[in-house]
Scaffold this active site. Structure first.
Site, PDB file in Angstrom:
ATOM      1  N   ARG A 244      -0.014 -46.392 -30.106  1.00 48.58           N
ATOM      2  CA  ARG A 244      -1.343 -46.499 -29.522  1.00 48.58           C
ATOM      3  C   ARG A 244      -2.130 -47.629 -30.189  1.00 48.58           C
ATOM      4  O   ARG A 244      -1.935 -47.935 -31.361  1.00 48.58           O
ATOM      5  CB  ARG A 244      -2.123 -45.203 -29.718  1.00 48.58           C
TER       6      ARG A 244
ATOM      7  N   ASP B 170      -6.401 -48.447 -30.367  1.00 47.81           N
ATOM      8  CA  ASP B 170      -7.681 -47.845 -30.016  1.00 47.81           C
ATOM      9  C   ASP B 170      -8.493 -48.736 -29.086  1.00 47.81           C
ATOM     10  O   ASP B 170      -8.151 -49.903 -28.852  1.00 47.81           O
ATOM     11  CB  ASP B 170      -8.497 -47.579 -31.286  1.00 47.81           C
TER      12      ASP B 170
ATOM     13  N   ARG C 188      -7.219 -50.552 -40.418  1.00 45.71           N
ATOM     14  CA  ARG C 188      -8.661 -50.804 -40.454  1.00 45.71           C
ATOM     15  C   ARG C 188      -9.297 -50.239 -41.722  1.00 45.71           C
ATOM     16  O   ARG C 188     -10.240 -50.825 -42.270  1.00 45.71           O
ATOM     17  CB  ARG C 188      -9.315 -50.223 -39.205  1.00 45.71           C
TER      18      ARG C 188
END
Length: 257
Positions: free
Chosen positions: A49, A51, A210
């Site tokens: 995935r 975001d 992140r």
């Protein structure tokens, strides 16, 4: 026939890679385009995935294509076997996609190949911009202060290797194993004064890249000492690490198999 796509996209206008009920996803946009082209329902299996707002240079995904009139055009001369003309297929699918999504390659893979579980290495880039840039808005992570790159590089080496990265994982993650291996972290400044973090690993937890960037940035501006990163890693506590860097600066660079 199982086909592996390599995909580049700007994630600004999407809720993320994965199909969701609350908005337009990259996955669903590509699935609709392929379905129109091949006149069959398809479902993509992605390498992972990304975001909302996250971009990709080299996302990968597979789908199953059945024998149909489109692929019959690619049948080898004198053979009944359906074969894929990669260049022609790439041109055709891109004609059905919006300008912020682009399929860069397509190739046939074995039936037991899995876009996620067959991956050996993933490489991410984070693009950090100091100050506001109206031209690059949505394409970089904007920070207020220029960090010390030497301090960042020193702290980054503590994270290289196999560790429990619980401190660098969002509390929303639904996993039982937090151990991952980081192969390398490279940090450098571009001619355009962007700071690039290139991070390679065998896999990543939810928001892991992140949070690493946010923590290393805090090291660079003096909020965290380089040696304290080891303590943060050992704590296995998300609250000990820095803030999660903005999604806009993150790019899935490549997936290696």
């Amino acid at each position: 026939m199982k086909i592996l796509l390599t995909i580049s996209y700007k994630g600004t206008g999407y809720v993320g890679w994965q199909n969701q009920k609350n908005g337009k996803s990259v996955q669903k946009t590509i699935e609709k385009a392929i379905s129109k082209l091949l006149r069959q329902d398809v479902e993509l299996d992605g390498s992972g995935r990304t975001d909302a707002g996250v971009h990709a240079f080299g996302q990968t995904a597979t789908f199953e294509a059945t024998s149909n009139s489109f692929f019959s055009n690619f049948t080898s001369k004198g053979s009944k076997k359906i074969c894929l003309n990669s260049a022609r297929f790439v041109r055709a699918i891109n004609a059905y996609l919006p300008s912020d999504i682009y399929v860069t390659s397509a190739k046939e893979v074995s039936e037991n190949f899995h876009a996620r579980y067959s991956a050996k290495e993933k490489v991410y880039e984070y693009h950090l911009q100091v100050g506001k840039n109206p031209i690059l808005g949505g394409l970089v992570g904007e920070f207020n202060q220029m960090p010390n790159l030497e301090l960042i590089k020193e702290a980054a080496q503590i994270l290289v290797g196999t560790h429990d990265f619980s401190s660098f994982c969002s509390a929303k993650a639904e996993v039982s194993d937090y151990v991952r291996t980081i192969n390398y972290i490279k940090i450098y400044m571009t001619k355009a004064d962007q700071i690039i973090f290139e991070i390679s690993g065998n896999g990543f937890l939810y928001n892991m890249v992140r949070i690493i960037v946010g923590t290393l940035y805090d090291v660079g501006i003096g909020k965290i000492k380089p040696e304290e990163v080891k303590e943060i890693l050992s704590a296995k506590d998300r609250t000990k690490a820095g803030k999660t860097a903005p999604a806009s600066g993150l790019y899935l660079k490549k997936v290696k198999y």
